[in-house]
Motif scaffolding. Sequence first.
Motif, short mmCIF file in Angstrom:
data_model
loop_
_atom_site.label_atom_id
_atom_site.label_comp_id
_atom_site.label_asym_id
_atom_site.label_seq_id
_atom_site.Cartn_x
_atom_site.Cartn_y
_atom_site.Cartn_z
N ALA A 1 0.87 -1.19 0.00
CA ALA A 1 0.00 0.00 0.00
C ALA A 1 0.90 1.23 0.00
O ALA A 1 1.83 1.32 0.81
CB ALA A 1 -0.90 -0.01 1.22
N VAL A 2 0.65 2.11 -0.94
CA VAL A 2 1.46 3.33 -1.01
C VAL A 2 0.53 4.54 -1.00
O VAL A 2 -0.66 4.43 -1.32
CB VAL A 2 2.35 3.37 -2.28
N ALA A 3 1.09 5.68 -0.63
CA ALA A 3 0.33 6.93 -0.64
C ALA A 3 1.07 7.93 -1.52
O ALA A 3 2.30 7.98 -1.51
CB ALA A 3 0.19 7.47 0.77
N CYS A 4 0.30 8.67 -2.26
CA CYS A 4 0.88 9.63 -3.19
C CYS A 4 -0.10 10.78 -3.39
O CYS A 4 -1.25 10.52 -3.75
CB CYS A 4 1.15 8.91 -4.50
N TYR A 5 0.32 12.01 -3.12
CA TYR A 5 -0.57 13.18 -3.24
C TYR A 5 -1.89 12.95 -2.51
O TYR A 5 -2.95 13.34 -2.98
CB TYR A 5 -0.80 13.52 -4.71
N GLY A 6 -1.81 12.25 -1.35
CA GLY A 6 -3.00 12.03 -0.54
C GLY A 6 -3.87 10.89 -0.99
O GLY A 6 -4.93 10.63 -0.40
N TYR B 1 8.03 2.39 -11.31
CA TYR B 1 6.83 2.73 -12.07
C TYR B 1 5.79 3.49 -11.23
O TYR B 1 4.71 3.79 -11.71
CB TYR B 1 6.20 1.45 -12.65
N LEU B 2 6.15 3.78 -9.99
CA LEU B 2 5.20 4.52 -9.13
C LEU B 2 5.37 6.02 -9.35
O LEU B 2 6.45 6.49 -9.73
CB LEU B 2 5.45 4.17 -7.67
N PRO B 3 4.32 6.80 -9.10
CA PRO B 3 4.43 8.25 -9.27
C PRO B 3 5.49 8.84 -8.34
O PRO B 3 5.78 8.25 -7.29
CB PRO B 3 3.04 8.77 -8.89
N PRO B 4 6.08 9.97 -8.70
CA PRO B 4 7.09 10.59 -7.84
C PRO B 4 6.51 10.86 -6.44
O PRO B 4 5.31 11.06 -6.29
CB PRO B 4 7.42 11.91 -8.54
N GLN B 5 7.40 10.89 -5.48
CA GLN B 5 7.05 11.26 -4.10
C GLN B 5 6.11 10.26 -3.44
O GLN B 5 5.37 10.61 -2.52
CB GLN B 5 6.48 12.68 -4.04
N TRP B 6 6.11 9.02 -3.90
CA TRP B 6 5.27 8.01 -3.24
C TRP B 6 5.93 7.59 -1.93
O TRP B 6 7.15 7.69 -1.77
CB TRP B 6 5.05 6.80 -4.15
N LYS B 7 5.10 7.14 -1.01
CA LYS B 7 5.59 6.62 0.27
C LYS B 7 4.79 5.38 0.60
O LYS B 7 3.62 5.27 0.20
CB LYS B 7 5.38 7.66 1.38
N PHE B 8 5.40 4.50 1.37
CA PHE B 8 4.61 3.37 1.86
C PHE B 8 3.54 3.90 2.79
O PHE B 8 3.79 4.82 3.58
CB PHE B 8 5.49 2.37 2.61
#
Lengths: 276, 141
Positions: free
Chosen positions: A18-23, A42-49
Amino acid sequence: MNSNLTAKTNRRVQTEIAVACYGIRIGIQSNHSLILDRLPDYLPPQWKFSPSPIVDISYSIIFDEPEPASAASGHYLLYEGSTKLAQTVDPNEVLETLESNLHFLVASKARRKLFVHAGVIGWRGRAIIIPGYSLSGKTTLVESLVRAGATYYSDEYAVLDGQGRVHPYPKSLSIRQQSGKRPKKCPVESIGGLRGRRPIPVGLIVMTKYQPKARWQPRVLSPGQALLEVLDNTVLARIRSKFALAVLQHIVLSAQTIKSKRAEAQDVVKVLLSYL
Amino acid sequence: MEPKARNDNILIQKVGAEVVIYDRERHVAHNLSQPAAFVWQHCDGQTTIGELATLLEEELHHPVDEEFIWLVLDQLQNNWLLREAVKQPGDERRISRRQATKNLGQAALMLVAPIVVSIVVPTPAMAQSSVACGQSVPCGW
């Protein structure tokens, strides 16, 4: 969700993240560990777990192995929820389809930001944005500008806030190869570039597209004409039209907008940088 | 009946001296040049064509004849930006921009072209697809 797919997916899933990106909270699961190993590229920039198991949207990549006696090769299936997005024997293709969907998901769900299809670089504290859809040549131009010393912000989206400042969206550059070959993903550092870290005001908007042997003959657009041109490249122009008009008004009044066809990117790099 | 600007189901964004109007019914966005924006903003259902010409003349500091006002109204009408159709009395011919601006000074000519430029605003699906050029009008290079 389709119950058959749920059962099938659950039975076969080996790993999920599960990742979070731009909320936005995104779940991705697969029965193929190699896919998940490659996923970060391949994940969007600035993604976080994401610490939460609750997600807003979930994707599944299922590798369908052939029967042992079969001569057929296995194939990959990509689902968003229960909707099949892709079926292919090529793992790169399935990951690229997922990447494209994730970029669009972020662009369409992010709050307080307006996403415009554009290449973006920083130069002397201001941004040059180059709106355009795929195949308009914006990545090539961004790459040339970065090689000339500009700071890399994005080759996909200009991410604009309410004040009209542009934020970095520094995905790997998708540099097209010879015809027939898939775009090569290049981190900007691999071409000697630097990523932008902070939001900056827009200094120049360049409406251009590649045409062999075209002469560079820029004409200045009025702010109103410029707004229409940028609106035409805005992802949620219809849905968040009021917000889009307000944000774009900021940038077209503070930045000059020029429009011209171009030939080779290297031929216009110096000219473009000289505007700022 | 004097021309009256439509004001329902539209978004209006002033951009310097120009005005961008987003038509929420048709999902079309229009950019009105400075003179067109001025005329449209003064279409209150009471101001006559002659008065519009006089007001615009004062704004531009250049002579403006009624033919030009009719040209602007024609374009506003064609883009559903007036409440009701207005028709030039006595003369059914459609006037060209060249005809309508022949009496304007050079400085004013720079302001009047183009009068109304429009695009069909892309859907999210259009925005996701690989369209090499915008969806609509101002793609002229």
